[in-house]
Design an enzyme around this catalytic site. Sequence first.
Site, PDB file in Angstrom:
ATOM      1  N   ASP A  46     -77.414 -19.561 -72.212  1.00  0.00           N
ATOM      2  CA  ASP A  46     -77.204 -20.378 -73.396  1.00  0.00           C
ATOM      3  C   ASP A  46     -75.809 -20.994 -73.295  1.00  0.00           C
ATOM      4  O   ASP A  46     -75.192 -20.986 -72.223  1.00  0.00           O
ATOM      5  CB  ASP A  46     -77.397 -19.567 -74.681  1.00  0.00           C
ATOM      6  CG  ASP A  46     -76.482 -18.346 -74.760  1.00  0.00           C
ATOM      7  OD1 ASP A  46     -75.443 -18.336 -74.065  1.00  0.00           O
ATOM      8  OD2 ASP A  46     -76.798 -17.404 -75.509  1.00  0.00           O
ATOM      9  N   LYS A  48     -72.959 -20.006 -74.243  1.00  0.00           N
ATOM     10  CA  LYS A  48     -71.874 -19.086 -73.878  1.00  0.00           C
ATOM     11  C   LYS A  48     -71.752 -18.954 -72.360  1.00  0.00           C
ATOM     12  O   LYS A  48     -70.669 -18.639 -71.856  1.00  0.00           O
ATOM     13  CB  LYS A  48     -72.129 -17.716 -74.515  1.00  0.00           C
ATOM     14  CG  LYS A  48     -72.158 -17.736 -76.046  1.00  0.00           C
ATOM     15  CD  LYS A  48     -72.252 -16.345 -76.630  1.00  0.00           C
ATOM     16  CE  LYS A  48     -73.570 -15.659 -76.334  1.00  0.00           C
ATOM     17  NZ  LYS A  48     -74.726 -16.304 -76.983  1.00  0.00           N
ATOM     18  N   LYS A  82     -77.246  -6.745 -75.299  1.00  0.00           N
ATOM     19  CA  LYS A  82     -77.389  -7.696 -74.201  1.00  0.00           C
ATOM     20  C   LYS A  82     -76.094  -7.756 -73.399  1.00  0.00           C
ATOM     21  O   LYS A  82     -75.013  -7.845 -73.965  1.00  0.00           O
ATOM     22  CB  LYS A  82     -77.729  -9.088 -74.743  1.00  0.00           C
ATOM     23  CG  LYS A  82     -79.046  -9.141 -75.522  1.00  0.00           C
ATOM     24  CD  LYS A  82     -79.261 -10.517 -76.129  1.00  0.00           C
ATOM     25  CE  LYS A  82     -80.544 -10.580 -76.930  1.00  0.00           C
ATOM     26  NZ  LYS A  82     -80.741 -11.894 -77.583  1.00  0.00           N
ATOM     27  N   LYS A 195     -87.170 -23.858 -81.628  1.00  0.00           N
ATOM     28  CA  LYS A 195     -85.708 -23.903 -81.599  1.00  0.00           C
ATOM     29  C   LYS A 195     -85.241 -24.097 -80.172  1.00  0.00           C
ATOM     30  O   LYS A 195     -85.737 -23.423 -79.255  1.00  0.00           O
ATOM     31  CB  LYS A 195     -85.110 -22.605 -82.168  1.00  0.00           C
ATOM     32  CG  LYS A 195     -83.579 -22.665 -82.308  1.00  0.00           C
ATOM     33  CD  LYS A 195     -83.031 -21.445 -83.015  1.00  0.00           C
ATOM     34  CE  LYS A 195     -82.936 -20.245 -82.103  1.00  0.00           C
ATOM     35  NZ  LYS A 195     -82.365 -19.061 -82.788  1.00  0.00           N
ATOM     36  N   LYS A 197     -81.641 -24.643 -77.582  1.00  0.00           N
ATOM     37  CA  LYS A 197     -80.209 -24.370 -77.497  1.00  0.00           C
ATOM     38  C   LYS A 197     -79.421 -25.655 -77.267  1.00  0.00           C
ATOM     39  O   LYS A 197     -79.851 -26.554 -76.522  1.00  0.00           O
ATOM     40  CB  LYS A 197     -79.935 -23.397 -76.341  1.00  0.00           C
ATOM     41  CG  LYS A 197     -80.631 -22.047 -76.490  1.00  0.00           C
ATOM     42  CD  LYS A 197     -80.026 -21.224 -77.602  1.00  0.00           C
ATOM     43  CE  LYS A 197     -80.625 -19.824 -77.642  1.00  0.00           C
ATOM     44  NZ  LYS A 197     -79.950 -18.954 -78.621  1.00  0.00           N
ATOM     45  N   HIS A 328     -82.743 -12.395 -86.851  1.00  0.00           N
ATOM     46  CA  HIS A 328     -82.579 -12.665 -85.418  1.00  0.00           C
ATOM     47  C   HIS A 328     -83.349 -11.665 -84.564  1.00  0.00           C
ATOM     48  O   HIS A 328     -83.246 -10.459 -84.755  1.00  0.00           O
ATOM     49  CB  HIS A 328     -81.088 -12.585 -85.066  1.00  0.00           C
ATOM     50  CG  HIS A 328     -80.806 -12.597 -83.602  1.00  0.00           C
ATOM     51  ND1 HIS A 328     -80.393 -11.462 -82.922  1.00  0.00           N
ATOM     52  CD2 HIS A 328     -80.908 -13.581 -82.681  1.00  0.00           C
ATOM     53  CE1 HIS A 328     -80.215 -11.768 -81.638  1.00  0.00           C
ATOM     54  NE2 HIS A 328     -80.524 -13.033 -81.469  1.00  0.00           N
TER      55      HIS A 328
END
Length: 396
Positions: A46, A48, A82, A195, A197, A328
Amino acid sequence: MFDLNRRTIPAQPPKAGFAAGPAKLDAIRSVTLSLAYLPLARPISDAKVLTGRQKPLTEVAFLFCEIVSDAGHSGLGFSYSKRAGGPALYAHACEIADNLIGEDPNDTARIWDKLCWAGASVGRSGIATQAIAAIDICLWDMKAKRAGLPLAKLLGAHRDSVACYNTSGGFLSSSVEEIRDAIDHSIASGIGGIKIKVGQPDPMIDLRRLDAVTSHIDGRVPLMVDANQQWDRTTALRFGRLVEPLNLEWIEEPLDAYDAEGHAALARELATPIATGEMLASADEHMALIRADAVDFIQPDAPRVGGITPFLRICTQAEAKRMRLAPHFAMEIHLHLAAAYAHEPWVEHFDWLAPLFNEQLEISDGRMIVPARPGLGCSLTGKARDWTVETRSFGG
């Protein structure tokens, strides 16, 4: 009055209507904790990762908790981490687990406080609460099973199904062509929203990808975007204004998760709803968002905030503000919690966890169906056992 000349205080009889001591309905006999690693089919990236803050995600660590009571009742709960933290979750849970033996498993709130105080030196957030979460979720699963009810029904369901959206096909590690294919597959399987990213170092790339995805969806289902905290306030505001004509369902995590003031300013400036909260690891951290009117959709994660007990405290405050709910990850847990929320929620569909559980959730006409099975309605597969690297039991 006290007799100061006496060495002891005379015992007083219990007041009428009050028991002399606590009445236990049952007692926890054994607790088993396990650490397992779920491998992902392909590395996931993603924003990050693209900004250099994290490495691609290749596996997810799970802390499983299994509890058995003297009366023969049992429960299953889990939390996860994670990239890092799995061994720490397991270690902290092992440190505090013996405090459960002999406790009445019905006393979920009191047990949560007891476990929090048992690990008070490491605080009331982060690893501490996420370790407690697996235990707390297990106790709620047991409570619902004891009642013979799905957890949603035990909590007081507002609905028997919840609108669901898919995330797992929209990562930045996927090409636009792969995302299009994933969208078609999701919609064909009954998913009600998509959705994708965003949050790349060059926002123009995000806009081009978003334009292609919007054209492909062509209004068939709502669309959300998720920046994974990678924008500053100026970039988030500019991006938000550019995409307002797209009528997005929400912009998720446009700013740092702890920037309640910045999210509140965005929520005031933009017509597009703002969503955040998934990275917060306590009920108190969510309260800062709620008090600041910083979100339109609040996104707590029960395994991260400490389990179902603090999740319900968050919901009570969010309901009063008429915020929408979109928990989430961990749909196996959050489907039940969203079904019991007052205002129409969303639940996030991830197929990553499917290999862990024998039972699979049903999706139809854009909604995820609350299972009729008691409790969470989940049991661990043989694969989940095979992926377990450490196990420890407490009690008899």
